[in-house]
Design an enzyme around this catalytic site. Sequence first.
Site: not given
Length: 316
Positions: A94, A125
């Site tokens: 953004e 992860e």
Amino acid sequence: MAGFDPTLQPSDDRGHLLTEQSNPRSRRLDQLVTKDLVNLFVEEDRRPQEAVAGASEALAAAVDAISERLLAGGRLFYLGAGTSGRLGVLDAAECPPTFCSDPELVQGVLAGGPPALLHSSEGLEDLEQAGRDDLDRHGFRQGDCLVGIAAGGTTPYVRGGLSYARSIGALAIAMACVPKDQAPLPCDIDIRLLTGPELLTGSTRLKAGTATKMALNILSTTVMVRLGKVYGNRMVDVAASNSKLVDRSLRILRDLIGVEREEGLALLALSDGSVKLALLMKAANLSKDQARSVLERHDQQLRPSLETCGATLAQL
């Protein structure tokens, strides 16, 4: 749905972590009527704001440290897995449309890469080396900044990335939703967003995710303010790349220098769509090249550029 892998070993018991504990307010969650369910979530969602407020000093320290490095040519990286990593990617994505920043300036690195945005790849992860390798593939270097995001504070992928950042002298910032003593992380600045146990036990996409998004909003926006991307409360580096953003650009020009839409469109054409450049050109009666040169001398900061030229904008 993937089948169970009987060779997969469980992590150490994580039941002591704040994000893994059971919330006493939701012990009858499956028995509540819908209205009470919704109201319970609404009430609990006040906690993220309190958690972010409690981390304000660490956030401010992070903003100053990141800004200093970015002004010197560094970049900002968010690193995470699952929800934490996706939130980092979202915030990074953004920045270019909001602040006309180079896409390389703020980057999101997610365990599993782009496919993990749409499909869960939680097993990745567990690989501490993967965090180091992914940063290395992105050209992460000493002058850069890393925000390692791990709601529960134990993610090996994030721990590996933070350790790597520290080992090369980069800025390492940890962001987690558990107290430091429950899950220490290798870092220079430690941001802890203590949202408490989730209504759905262990589901950190809820309050922990909300607090993380709030904190990332603060980090990226205030860093961009420090970089001169904002004048007053206007995003003067907005990229006029679609009809909505052209309209916003025209309203900024109208409000700050009093030009109407037709003249504003002409100014945007002359400035190659740069609102900041258009403002300085009009306010100081400069050509595009002259205005660009003034901005370059002042590190793209509009306010000191205006002051150098003896020009002012409307004070809103």
